[in-house]
Design a protein around this motif. Structure first.
Motif, short mmCIF file in Angstrom:
data_model
loop_
_atom_site.label_atom_id
_atom_site.label_comp_id
_atom_site.label_asym_id
_atom_site.label_seq_id
_atom_site.Cartn_x
_atom_site.Cartn_y
_atom_site.Cartn_z
N ASN A 1 -0.15 3.72 -18.21
CA ASN A 1 -0.54 2.57 -17.35
C ASN A 1 -0.19 2.97 -15.86
OD1 ASN A 1 -1.55 0.91 -19.18
ND2 ASN A 1 0.12 -0.43 -19.50
N ILE A 2 0.88 3.87 -15.58
CA ILE A 2 1.01 4.17 -14.09
C ILE A 2 -0.06 5.05 -13.72
CG2 ILE A 2 3.00 5.41 -13.11
CD1 ILE A 2 3.74 2.84 -14.21
N ASN A 3 -0.66 5.75 -14.39
CA ASN A 3 -1.63 6.74 -14.00
C ASN A 3 -2.75 5.80 -13.73
OD1 ASN A 3 -1.09 9.60 -13.98
ND2 ASN A 3 -1.19 9.64 -16.26
N ARG A 4 -3.15 4.82 -14.47
CA ARG A 4 -4.11 3.86 -13.92
C ARG A 4 -3.94 3.10 -13.03
NH1 ARG A 4 -3.56 3.11 -19.77
NH2 ARG A 4 -5.47 3.98 -21.07
N ILE A 5 -2.71 2.82 -12.63
CA ILE A 5 -2.12 2.14 -11.25
C ILE A 5 -2.55 2.91 -10.21
CG2 ILE A 5 -0.34 1.33 -9.98
CD1 ILE A 5 0.93 0.46 -12.76
N LEU A 6 -2.23 4.17 -10.24
CA LEU A 6 -2.41 5.08 -9.02
C LEU A 6 -4.00 5.31 -8.77
CD1 LEU A 6 0.28 7.97 -9.90
CD2 LEU A 6 0.48 6.18 -8.20
N ASP B 1 0.73 -1.16 0.09
CA ASP B 1 -0.05 0.00 -0.01
C ASP B 1 1.03 1.10 -0.07
OD1 ASP B 1 -2.31 -1.57 0.13
OD2 ASP B 1 -2.59 -1.41 2.23
N LEU B 2 0.31 2.33 -0.72
CA LEU B 2 0.93 3.58 -0.52
C LEU B 2 0.60 4.10 0.85
CD1 LEU B 2 0.25 5.26 -4.01
CD2 LEU B 2 2.31 3.99 -3.34
N CYS B 3 1.70 4.49 1.59
CA CYS B 3 1.33 5.32 3.02
C CYS B 3 0.43 6.65 2.87
CB CYS B 3 2.58 5.61 3.70
SG CYS B 3 3.69 3.99 3.94
N ARG B 4 0.78 7.33 1.98
CA ARG B 4 0.09 8.55 1.59
C ARG B 4 -0.22 8.63 0.13
NH1 ARG B 4 3.60 11.09 5.36
NH2 ARG B 4 2.52 11.76 7.31
N LEU B 5 -1.28 9.30 -0.41
CA LEU B 5 -1.51 9.22 -1.65
C LEU B 5 -0.46 10.35 -2.48
CD1 LEU B 5 -5.31 8.90 -1.88
CD2 LEU B 5 -3.59 7.20 -2.15
N PRO B 6 -0.12 10.27 -3.54
CA PRO B 6 0.88 11.08 -4.10
C PRO B 6 0.29 12.66 -4.28
CG PRO B 6 0.74 9.28 -5.73
CD PRO B 6 -0.40 9.19 -4.61
N TRP C 1 -6.32 3.13 -9.53
CA TRP C 1 -6.56 1.79 -9.11
C TRP C 1 -6.40 1.59 -7.51
CZ3 TRP C 1 -3.61 -2.42 -7.06
CH2 TRP C 1 -4.42 -3.53 -6.76
N MET C 2 -5.18 1.97 -7.04
CA MET C 2 -4.73 1.99 -5.58
C MET C 2 -5.59 2.82 -4.91
SD MET C 2 -0.79 1.61 -5.80
CE MET C 2 -0.58 0.98 -4.20
N THR C 3 -5.96 3.98 -5.41
CA THR C 3 -6.65 5.05 -4.78
C THR C 3 -8.27 4.69 -4.59
OG1 THR C 3 -5.54 7.00 -5.96
CG2 THR C 3 -7.57 7.44 -4.79
N LEU C 4 -8.79 4.21 -5.62
CA LEU C 4 -10.01 3.51 -5.64
C LEU C 4 -10.18 2.35 -4.75
CD1 LEU C 4 -11.09 3.81 -9.26
CD2 LEU C 4 -12.00 5.08 -7.21
N ASN C 5 -8.96 1.44 -4.59
CA ASN C 5 -9.07 0.38 -3.75
C ASN C 5 -8.88 0.73 -2.32
OD1 ASN C 5 -6.97 -1.55 -2.02
ND2 ASN C 5 -8.00 -2.67 -3.37
N GLU C 6 -8.38 1.80 -1.93
CA GLU C 6 -8.18 2.35 -0.65
C GLU C 6 -9.48 3.01 -0.26
OE1 GLU C 6 -6.09 6.27 1.84
OE2 GLU C 6 -4.97 5.04 0.29
N LEU C 7 -10.31 3.63 -0.99
CA LEU C 7 -11.54 4.14 -0.53
C LEU C 7 -12.58 3.28 -0.52
CD1 LEU C 7 -11.58 7.37 -3.28
CD2 LEU C 7 -11.29 7.33 -0.70
#
Length: 247
Positions: free
Chosen positions: A118-123, A77-82, A125-131
């Motif tokens: 694809n890197i933007n899509r990853i970010l 997981d990202l500790c904080r979103l970018p 996806w990670m944001t939506l997963n956390e939400l």
């Protein structure tokens, strides 16, 4: 050290081996965070932090005394979103165990995102997963204590399995019962009773920092757990279509 992070990214459906290698190449520095230490809010920070080992949490201290954990930060997981400013709320990020954190320079990540969409899509996806995890915690907070705790065990298992850190129905959870109680909104005494109920029913056992789930399907049924909200049903094929945001 990047293992859980890169393993989890396979589940996004938006990366190939070259994308993951490119991300791994910009994890510039690894550092250790001791248990019970907070990540400081650093004005103007220039890195994105990703958890590689251990468990962290996002929490708030209520009335200057009691702690309430709002979410766990797990390996990968990202500790904080970018994009998140370093101090937008009173939430703290603290290490519940000895942790290893990877630092990704924001400039390098931005440049990589320009080169590889694809890197933007990853970010995203990670944001939506956390939400999605945060929304689910709001709902499970109304469940009876045994179901609430069982649901959390199911979620932790699914997330850690995606990071390659679950073995069958078992995973390490070296966070202490006080932290677990703060996450499910129980006193430690009530949590102990709840854990005994789950253990005596043969549903789950927490002992010495390890959760054992004899029958994962049975525990999921007891907790009415549907892991679809996590988007971790297994690595999916890449598609060229647009990213669709869930509501």
């Amino acid at each position: 050290m990047n293992g859980p992070f890169l393993t989890k990214l396979e589940y996004s459906g938006h990366t190939d081996a070259a994308d993951r290698a490119a991300i791994a190449s910009i994890v510039a520095h690894h550092r250790v965070v001791a248990a019970r230490q907070d990540l400081s809010a650093e004005p103007g920070r220039s890195t994105v932090l990703v958890l590689l080992q251990g468990v962290m949490c996002r929490y708030r201290v209520m009335d200057g005394r009691s702690r309430r954990i709002a979410s766990f930060v797990l390996p990968g997981d990202l500790c904080r979103l970018p994009e998140a400013p370093p101090k937008t709320s009173d939430w703290n990020i603290g290490a519940l165990s000895r942790c290893a954190v990877g630092e990704i320079p924001i400039e390098a990540l931005t440049a990589l995102a320009r080169e590889r969409p694809n890197i933007n899509r990853i970010l995203w996806w990670m944001t939506l997963n956390e939400l999605a995890r945060a929304r689910e915690w709001l709902v499970t907070g109304t469940m009876p204590a045994p179901q609430r705790t069982a649901h959390l065990f199911c979620e932790l298992h699914a997330c850690l399995q995606a990071a390659g850190l679950a073995e069958g129905g078992a995973f390490r959870l070296e966070i202490g019962q006080a932290a677990l109680a703060d996450a499910v909104g129980l006193s430690t005494v009530h949590l102990n009773r709840t854990l005994r109920i789950l253990r005596e029913a043969g549903l789950a056992c927490l002992s010495r920092g390890r959760v054992e789930i004899p029958d994962l399907a049975q525990l999921r049924a007891f907790a009415t757990f549907d892991g679809a909200y996590l988007g971790l049903n297994g690595p999916v094929a890449r598609t060229g279509g647009a990213l669709h945001l869930g509501t």
